[in-house]
Design a protein around this motif. Structure first.
Motif, PDB file in Angstrom:
ATOM      1  N   VAL A 139     -22.503   5.454  13.997  1.00 31.20           N
ATOM      2  CA  VAL A 139     -21.534   6.190  14.806  1.00 31.20           C
ATOM      3  C   VAL A 139     -20.531   6.851  13.873  1.00 31.20           C
ATOM      4  CG1 VAL A 139     -21.784   4.778  16.872  1.00 31.20           C
ATOM      5  CG2 VAL A 139     -20.104   4.115  15.154  1.00 31.20           C
ATOM      6  N   ARG A 140     -20.198   8.097  14.226  1.00 33.73           N
ATOM      7  CA  ARG A 140     -19.219   8.856  13.458  1.00 33.73           C
ATOM      8  C   ARG A 140     -18.278   9.529  14.441  1.00 33.73           C
ATOM      9  NH1 ARG A 140     -23.572  11.702   9.269  1.00 33.73           N
ATOM     10  NH2 ARG A 140     -24.311   9.741   8.371  1.00 33.73           N
TER      11      ARG A 140
ATOM     12  N   THR B 293     -17.859   6.106   8.752  1.00 33.51           N
ATOM     13  CA  THR B 293     -19.136   5.959   9.452  1.00 33.51           C
ATOM     14  C   THR B 293     -19.311   4.474   9.735  1.00 33.51           C
ATOM     15  OG1 THR B 293     -20.142   7.870   8.356  1.00 33.51           O
ATOM     16  CG2 THR B 293     -21.626   6.238   9.303  1.00 33.51           C
ATOM     17  N   HIS B 294     -19.650   4.151  10.968  1.00 30.60           N
ATOM     18  CA  HIS B 294     -19.813   2.738  11.331  1.00 30.60           C
ATOM     19  C   HIS B 294     -21.223   2.536  11.887  1.00 30.60           C
ATOM     20  CE1 HIS B 294     -18.293  -1.212  11.641  1.00 30.60           C
ATOM     21  NE2 HIS B 294     -17.878  -1.205  12.898  1.00 30.60           N
ATOM     22  N   ASN B 295     -21.532   1.315  12.229  1.00 37.32           N
ATOM     23  CA  ASN B 295     -22.898   0.960  12.604  1.00 37.32           C
ATOM     24  C   ASN B 295     -22.841  -0.161  13.636  1.00 37.32           C
ATOM     25  OD1 ASN B 295     -25.178  -1.170  11.919  1.00 37.32           O
ATOM     26  ND2 ASN B 295     -26.020   0.853  11.466  1.00 37.32           N
ATOM     27  N   GLU B 296     -23.647  -0.061  14.686  1.00 39.21           N
ATOM     28  CA  GLU B 296     -23.557  -1.046  15.763  1.00 39.21           C
ATOM     29  C   GLU B 296     -23.942  -2.446  15.292  1.00 39.21           C
ATOM     30  OE1 GLU B 296     -24.742  -1.737  20.439  1.00 39.21           O
ATOM     31  OE2 GLU B 296     -25.509   0.025  19.369  1.00 39.21           O
TER      32      GLU B 296
ATOM     33  N   ASN C 230     -26.240  -5.654  -6.341  1.00 32.66           N
ATOM     34  CA  ASN C 230     -25.888  -5.222  -4.989  1.00 32.66           C
ATOM     35  C   ASN C 230     -25.151  -6.350  -4.283  1.00 32.66           C
ATOM     36  OD1 ASN C 230     -27.730  -6.853  -3.341  1.00 32.66           O
ATOM     37  ND2 ASN C 230     -29.369  -5.539  -4.110  1.00 32.66           N
ATOM     38  N   GLY C 231     -24.444  -5.972  -3.226  1.00 31.70           N
ATOM     39  CA  GLY C 231     -23.559  -6.929  -2.588  1.00 31.70           C
ATOM     40  C   GLY C 231     -22.221  -6.982  -3.290  1.00 31.70           C
ATOM     41  N   CYS C 232     -21.311  -7.797  -2.766  1.00 29.69           N
ATOM     42  CA  CYS C 232     -19.953  -7.775  -3.303  1.00 29.69           C
ATOM     43  C   CYS C 232     -19.233  -9.067  -2.962  1.00 29.69           C
ATOM     44  CB  CYS C 232     -19.195  -6.587  -2.700  1.00 29.69           C
ATOM     45  SG  CYS C 232     -17.609  -6.244  -3.480  1.00 29.69           S
ATOM     46  N   ALA C 233     -18.318  -9.477  -3.844  1.00 30.74           N
ATOM     47  CA  ALA C 233     -17.475 -10.632  -3.573  1.00 30.74           C
ATOM     48  C   ALA C 233     -16.320 -10.278  -2.647  1.00 30.74           C
ATOM     49  CB  ALA C 233     -16.929 -11.206  -4.878  1.00 30.74           C
ATOM     50  N   MET C 234     -16.029  -8.979  -2.539  1.00 35.95           N
ATOM     51  CA  MET C 234     -15.030  -8.529  -1.581  1.00 35.95           C
ATOM     52  C   MET C 234     -15.719  -8.360  -0.224  1.00 35.95           C
ATOM     53  SD  MET C 234     -12.787  -5.985  -4.036  1.00 35.95           S
ATOM     54  CE  MET C 234     -14.127  -4.866  -4.431  1.00 35.95           C
ATOM     55  N   ALA C 235     -14.930  -8.071   0.820  1.00 34.46           N
ATOM     56  CA  ALA C 235     -15.499  -8.114   2.163  1.00 34.46           C
ATOM     57  C   ALA C 235     -14.934  -7.004   3.046  1.00 34.46           C
ATOM     58  CB  ALA C 235     -15.240  -9.482   2.797  1.00 34.46           C
ATOM     59  N   CYS C 236     -15.044  -5.765   2.605  1.00 32.02           N
ATOM     60  CA  CYS C 236     -14.560  -4.647   3.408  1.00 32.02           C
ATOM     61  C   CYS C 236     -15.341  -4.585   4.715  1.00 32.02           C
ATOM     62  CB  CYS C 236     -14.713  -3.337   2.640  1.00 32.02           C
ATOM     63  SG  CYS C 236     -13.756  -3.320   1.103  1.00 32.02           S
ATOM     64  N   ALA C 237     -14.632  -4.494   5.813  1.00 32.60           N
ATOM     65  CA  ALA C 237     -15.258  -4.645   7.125  1.00 32.60           C
ATOM     66  C   ALA C 237     -16.208  -3.510   7.477  1.00 32.60           C
ATOM     67  CB  ALA C 237     -14.168  -4.762   8.191  1.00 32.60           C
ATOM     68  N   TYR C 238     -16.097  -2.371   6.795  1.00 34.49           N
ATOM     69  CA  TYR C 238     -16.921  -1.199   7.118  1.00 34.49           C
ATOM     70  C   TYR C 238     -18.081  -1.024   6.142  1.00 34.49           C
ATOM     71  CZ  TYR C 238     -13.633   0.083   3.534  1.00 34.49           C
ATOM     72  OH  TYR C 238     -12.864   0.050   2.397  1.00 34.49           O
TER      73      TYR C 238
ATOM     74  N   TRP D 241     -14.293   0.378  15.607  1.00 37.36           N
ATOM     75  CA  TRP D 241     -15.232   0.658  16.706  1.00 37.36           C
ATOM     76  C   TRP D 241     -14.464   1.342  17.828  1.00 37.36           C
ATOM     77  CZ3 TRP D 241     -20.313   0.731  16.736  1.00 37.36           C
ATOM     78  CH2 TRP D 241     -20.998   0.765  17.957  1.00 37.36           C
ATOM     79  N   ARG D 242     -14.592   2.669  17.902  1.00 39.02           N
ATOM     80  CA  ARG D 242     -13.835   3.471  18.869  1.00 39.02           C
ATOM     81  C   ARG D 242     -14.788   4.380  19.650  1.00 39.02           C
ATOM     82  NH1 ARG D 242      -8.376   4.456  17.960  1.00 39.02           N
ATOM     83  NH2 ARG D 242      -8.590   5.577  19.938  1.00 39.02           N
ATOM     84  N   PRO D 243     -15.485   3.835  20.638  1.00 39.50           N
ATOM     85  CA  PRO D 243     -16.408   4.666  21.425  1.00 39.50           C
ATOM     86  C   PRO D 243     -15.740   5.885  22.048  1.00 39.50           C
ATOM     87  CG  PRO D 243     -16.723   2.339  21.917  1.00 39.50           C
ATOM     88  CD  PRO D 243     -15.495   2.428  21.067  1.00 39.50           C
TER      89      PRO D 243
END
Length: 354
Positions: A323-324, A285-288, A92-100, A306-308
């Motif tokens: 948030v979706r 799908t994002h998360n606070e 689990n986890g990753c060497a890449m770093a996708c922001a979402y 992040w688009r409220p």
């Protein structure tokens, strides 16, 4: 080299029982100059997990740290979307770093790769589960004939294969199982996998999004053009290759951007690749909590993620508050994109879209 850009391992945090296993010893030997730091638990490592001061060092930790553990839970979970079942993780986890990416939500303020050394136990549990299922009698959206097992729910298997032979071992296992195939999504092109003996029982799903957006939020991944170009090569090598249009992020130009991407895909694929293509469409799908972490290391990404004004809160099936996109608008977005897929790439079956 690309491998060296992603992984310059300097510290290996290892459970002692992982170091006693052949796979654990093999991994340590790949980085003989790295410091090996004994830890009791692969989750609870103070230097890596739960320390918000690590946020500015997000990518450096991914590059320089590796965790070796032993997977305790060998449960196979039902799925029904990407696959019939979710296999126990080999990493689990990753060497890449996708922001979402959702995995950091579980791992505190840092998310390097954790590799599980007890691959033989994981493989045995999977083989037992496959044998219990027998023959797949009714086709479904996962596959018309074979039971599909996703082996990469919490990591990117193409990158994992740079670190250990865990993924290739599972590819070899499923090659010998006549009633099942394995599957994983990836944002990294690992051409070493073209030479693997998979027996046609491996489905690779290349994740795609508009290239200019990927440069901002698909951090440290293979360029989208490289992923598209690799599809033909992996099909020629006998793999089943699908695509994930994921995540779909709503911007002011999103429809034009996706039209351009679909046209690029259509122009690049060979007839053989088109004939077997299918897609999954997954809106963001994002998360606070992740939003707050990202503000510490990559605030530019949050301007689109992040688009409220477009999003609403929703509790997921695992209890997380996410948030979706608002339900009324999202249905329209899904219809717009799937209609465009049918127009530009009519041979690409959409397995599901949400």
């Amino acid at each position: 080299m690309e491998f060296q850009r992603l992984l310059q391992i300097r510290r290996i945090f290892a459970q002692p029982e992982a170091l006693e296993l052949p796979r654990g010893r093999e991994i340590v030997q790949r980085w003989p100059d790295a410091d090996v730091v004994p830890v009791e638990n692969h989750w609870n490592i103070p230097e890596l997990h739960g320390d918000e001061t690590n946020v500015p060092r997000w990518s450096r930790i991914k590059t320089e740290a590796l965790v070796l553990g032993v997977k305790k839970s060998l449960t196979v979970k039902p799925n029904g979307r990407s696959a019939d079942y979710i296999a126990p993780s080999t990493a689990n986890g990753c060497a890449m770093a996708c922001a979402y990416c959702y995995v950091p939500r579980h791992k505190g303020y840092s998310n390097p790769v954790t590799v599980f050394a007890n691959i033989n136990q994981i493989a045995a549990a999977l083989e037992r589960h496959v044998m219990k299922q027998g023959i797949k009698l009714e086709p479904n959206q996962c596959d018309p004939e074979l039971w599909v097992y996703d082996i990469g729910e919490n990591s990117d298997c193409s990158v994992d294969a740079l670190i250990s032979d865990n993924v290739e071992d599972l590819v070899g296992l499923f090659r010998e199982l006549p009633t099942a195939k394995l599957s994983f999504a990836t944002k990294y092109v690992n051409r070493d996998m073209l030479a693997w003996d998979h027996g046609g029982h491996t489905r690779i799903r290349f994740s795609l999004m508009p290239a200019h957006l990927a440069k901002s939020i698909d951090v440290r991944t293979s360029p989208v053009a490289e992923r598209i170009a690799a599809i033909n090569d992996f099909v020629d090598a006998g793999y089943e290759v699908h695509v994930n249009f994921s995540p779909v992020v709503i911007t002011e130009t999103w429809l034009d951007d996706w039209r351009e991407l679909l046209q690029q895909l259509d122009a690049a694929l060979t007839p053989a690749a088109k004939a077997q293509l299918a897609a999954e469409v997954i809106f963001l799908t994002h998360n606070e909590g992740l939003h707050q972490v990202n503000l510490g290391w990559h605030p530019q990404a949050e301007k689109v993620l992040w688009r409220p004004d477009l999003q609403e809160s929703k509790t997921s099936s695992n209890g997380f508050s996410n948030v979706r996109y608002r339900s009324g608008s999202k249905g329209r977005y899904v219809r717009q994109l799937t209609a465009m897929i049918a127009e530009i790439t009519p041979y690409c079956r959409v397995r599901y879209a949400f």
